[in-house]
Write an enzyme that holds these catalytic residues in place. Structure first.
Site, PDB file in Angstrom:
ATOM      1  CG  HIS A  48      34.970  54.784  39.440  1.00 36.84           C
ATOM      2  ND1 HIS A  48      36.024  54.028  39.894  1.00 36.84           N
ATOM      3  CD2 HIS A  48      33.840  54.120  39.791  1.00 36.84           C
ATOM      4  CE1 HIS A  48      35.542  52.953  40.509  1.00 36.84           C
ATOM      5  NE2 HIS A  48      34.218  52.991  40.458  1.00 36.84           N
ATOM      6  CG  HIS A  72      30.888  49.540  38.263  1.00 33.31           C
ATOM      7  ND1 HIS A  72      31.790  50.245  37.513  1.00 33.31           N
ATOM      8  CD2 HIS A  72      31.100  49.917  39.552  1.00 33.31           C
ATOM      9  CE1 HIS A  72      32.524  51.006  38.316  1.00 33.31           C
ATOM     10  NE2 HIS A  72      32.121  50.827  39.549  1.00 33.31           N
ATOM     11  CD  GLU A  76      25.945  51.114  45.565  1.00 26.96           C
ATOM     12  OE1 GLU A  76      26.835  50.699  44.802  1.00 26.96           O
ATOM     13  OE2 GLU A  76      26.025  51.112  46.793  1.00 26.96           O
ATOM     14  CG  ASP A  77      26.750  55.594  43.023  1.00 30.00           C
ATOM     15  OD1 ASP A  77      26.235  55.144  44.063  1.00 30.00           O
ATOM     16  OD2 ASP A  77      27.951  55.507  42.752  1.00 30.00           O
ATOM     17  CG  ASP A 139      34.089  49.318  41.936  1.00 24.93           C
ATOM     18  OD1 ASP A 139      34.329  50.507  41.643  1.00 24.93           O
ATOM     19  OD2 ASP A 139      33.310  48.972  42.848  1.00 24.93           O
ATOM     20  CG  ASP A 259      64.417  35.131  49.542  1.00 25.98           C
ATOM     21  OD1 ASP A 259      64.427  35.915  50.503  1.00 25.98           O
ATOM     22  OD2 ASP A 259      64.065  33.951  49.626  1.00 25.98           O
TER      23      ASP A 259
HETATM   24 MN    MN Z   1      32.599  51.838  41.435  1.00 24.31          MN
END
Ligand code: MN
Length: 720
Positions: A48, A72, A76-77, A139, A259
């Protein structure tokens, strides 16, 4: 699967001097941090962040952004910390990563259009560096591309958020390819049936469309070559979502839609754009009203192009866009185009000068300011004027005026909440009601049924809504008090005649009074006027009681109340030289602040239970009073009352002067009631006189005469 080398190669094509070691280091760090983590698809998690930075490299961004893309999700993870990232990769990368982390923590759960707009603004307002949004968009795009592995419920929530926030942001930033792809992916999850059907229909007609596109392209190609316009001719089917949108908006079937295909001519210069445009119209008949010149008049986001629609081969409509390579790059990549590198040189500043002015300002600020919080506030001001964005406890975003307080917030929620607002918590902590809200604050209002808007609130609220509601409430409250007071006054007076106000009110007995003035619409208005002192009890009684009752006079009853004493005094004291809106027996007082004399421009203010106070029109104190209490007053021409004023004369300290001044007063017919003279250390004397004057002109003339005497320094009227 995308590999690190692919990304490095890509970066080196547009930015040969890039610090690839930084990217490599970020890769190693991220790989270790995410080790053992897997995505819902079962693939290693690292895929990812790698894909995200691949997208950023496609957008030709700098090595800091690419590195931040790889990192990134680490804060957080994983166990990674901001400090560590800062130490290893520097402030620039760290700020982008923590900015992205901060954005993903904003709870999104709004549903209506206005709220979504506020939310988009909050996202931008909370971002001190636009690269944060670019990473966040990359992301989100990769997450949308891999959304199939999520549970249905989560798919819908993420798709809705993307549709509401991120696709419009991509569009706002001018990154069209990303907007289109995000929207198409959203359509798949939000309207799966429509999306499938539409794709099938497009598939069925694909062959015919392809040959049509080829035909138009070859005609255009030939025309451009004949006229020696160097250009690229492109033809494409419009993206799924925009077709779907058209069908919905126009309420038509797929078969009726014309169109679906669009053509583009990308050339080298603006003159060639207009020339190419001329050849298009010479070849096919243009559809009236479809020509737009965004070259002469660029869109707010900087987009430039010529747009037209023509009746192409077989009378089928074809939309054509014409632009330069430069314009094309901006149209496709928007803001990202400004981070691109040309010939290995960082030309951010150079590019900035010629394009989006707001972005340029943003970047200039960023270079000038060292304090990020200062920068944050300047971004906010630049992008959204004077707004601040805060959350309700349920996660809705409210837009308020910069400097707004919890009271403003409370009134923005509901006027009931505002009126009973007794306290506030910001981010869980109690704050004073005058606290200035900051972007991203979560605000909770405490209410109490006994709380009422306070006059002091007017001193700090910022929004006009709060201000208006508070003023309205204060007026209402004052009105209610006046009604109550009027009720009390009239009840006591009526008692003396053995009458009950209750019964009179029930029988609409105040009607005769209402008829005297147009602004008395209800009996209540009469009571309020009594309370304010605009009406006297005797005037009301005269109207509502039969003559014979009035003639008999009041029964001598119990001791008079303070109020009735006051109002009977009104009747007696009739010659004060003032007429109040035509009534001449009002209780009148003169403001001690300005003590007006006959002839001065004056204005009256009703004071509850105390009649009318007269102020000089220019008096500062009068200006500050509630205009609702203002009444018209005038000097009674026939009256021969005198007014007492104080005069201070500063003179040399020598004998004889006092006598001269006294003579001057007497000579002008002005009576001296009192005189007080004392010497000062500086050989001057202060002489205070209390005199009674007929009017302003007499006062002025005597003051002028005294000024003219020798040994006089100043002459002025002073307040008691
Ligand atoms: Mn992410």
């Amino acid at each position: 699967m995308l590999r690190l080398n692919d990304i490095l190669q890509k970066v080196q094509t547009y930015h040969p001097d890039a610090d690839v070691d930084l990217i490599k280091k970020a890769y190693v760090y991220s790989a270790r941090a995410h080790q053992g983590q897997v995505r819902k698809s079962g693939e290693p998690y690292l895929i990812h962040p790698l894909e995200v930075s691949g997208l950023l490299a496609d957008m030709r961004l700098d090595e800091y952004t690419i590195s931040a893309g790889i990192l990134h999700d680490t804060i957080e993870d994983t166990v990674a910390t901001e400090d560590e990232i800062r130490q290893l990769f520097g402030v620039e990368v760290c700020d982008i990563v923590s900015g992205v982390t901060k954005l993903s923590k904003i709870p999104y759960n709004t549903t209506h259009e206005k709220a979504a707009e506020n939310f988009r603004r909050l996202v931008v307002a909370m971002t001190k560096d636009i690269r944060v949004i670019l990473v966040k968009l990359a992301d989100r795009l990769h997450n949308m591309r891999t959304l199939e592995h999520m549970k249905a419920e989560k798919q819908e929530r993420i798709a809705q958020e993307t549709m509401d926030i991120y696709a419009p942001l991509a569009n706002r930033l001018g990154i069209h390819w990303m907007k289109a792809e995000l929207q198409d992916l959203c359509l798949r999850y939000l309207h799966p049936k429509d999306e499938r059907e539409l794709r099938e229909k497009l598939g069925l007609t694909e062959q015919a469309r392809t040959s049509y596109i080829d035909e138009v392209k070859s005609v255009l190609r030939k025309k451009m070559d004949e006229n020696e316009i160097p250009c690229e001719v492109q033809g494409r089917v419009k993206h799924l979502y925009s077709i779907w949108r058209k069908l919905k908006d126009q309420g038509i079937n797929f078969e009726e839609l014309y169109d679906i295909v669009a053509f583009r001519i990308v050339t080298d210069s603006i003159p060639h754009c207009y020339e190419a445009f001329g050849h298009c119209h010479a070849t096919w008949r243009p559809v009236p009203g479809r020509f737009k010149d965004f070259i002469a008049m660029p869109k707010p986001n900087g987009y430039q192009s010529l747009h037209t629609t023509v009746l192409g081969p077989g009378g089928q409509r074809a939309e054509i866009q014409i632009r330069t390579h430069e314009m094309h790059k901006v149209a496709e990549n928007g803001i990202a185009a400004h981070w691109t590198y040309k010939e290995g040189k960082n030309n951010v500043q150079e590019k900035g000068r010629e394009t989006f002015s707001w972005l340029r300002q943003l970047m200039e600020h960023q270079q000038e300011l060292e304090d990020p919080t200062e920068f944050l506030s300047s971004v906010k001001v630049d992008l959204f004027g004077d707004a601040v964005y805060v959350f309700t406890p349920r996660g809705e975003v409210k837009e308020l005026t910069q400097g707004a307080t919890p009271v403003d917030f409370a009134f923005a929620i509901h006027s009931e909440v505002g009126q009973h607002c007794s306290g506030a918590k910001v981010n869980g902590r109690m704050v004073p009601l005058r606290y200035r809200l900051k972007n991203g604050d979560t605000v909770e209002i405490l209410t109490s049924p006994n709380q009422r808007p306070n006059k002091d609130w007017l001193g700090f609220v910022k929004t006009s809504k709060a201000r208006n509601r508070i003023n309205h409430y204060l007026r209402l409250e004052q009105h209610e008090r006046a009604v109550g007071l009027g009720h009390e006054i009239l009840e006591r007076e009526l008692k003396k005649y053995g009458k009950s106000l209750q019964k009179i009110l029930k029988a609409e007995g105040l009607k005769p009074v209402m008829e005297t003035r147009h602004r008395y619409h209800k009996q209540e208005d009469v009571l309020a006027a009594l309370g304010y002192g605009k009406l006297t009890a005797s005037a009301v009684l005269k109207r509502i009681l039969p003559e014979e009752v009035l003639e008999k006079g009041p029964k001598d009853v119990a001791p008079k109340s303070r109020l009735s004493q006051l109002f009977s005094a009104v009747a007696k004291k009739s010659s004060n030289g003032i007429t109040v809106q035509g009534i001449d027996d009002m209780l009148v007082r003169f403001g001690r602040c300005c003590n007006p004399v006959p002839g001065d421009p004056i204005v009256g203010f009703v004071t509850r239970g105390r009649g009318v106070t007269i102020h000089n029109m220019q008096c500062d104190k009068a200006m500050a009073l509630d205009p609702a209490r203002r009444v018209d007053v005038s000097w009674d021409q026939k009256s021969d009352v005198t007014r007492t004023v104080q005069i201070r004369v500063i003179t040399d300290d020598r004998p004889g002067i006092l006598a001269t001044i006294s003579q001057t007063f007497t000579g002008a017919g002005v009576n001296i009631l009192n005189a007080n003279c004392r010497a000062r250390k500086d050989r001057r004397a202060i002489n205070d006189f209390m005199v009674s004057v007929k009017d302003a002109s007499q006062l002025r003339s005597v003051l002028r005469s005294i000024e003219g005497l020798s040994g006089i320094h100043t002459v002025e009227r002073i307040q008691a």
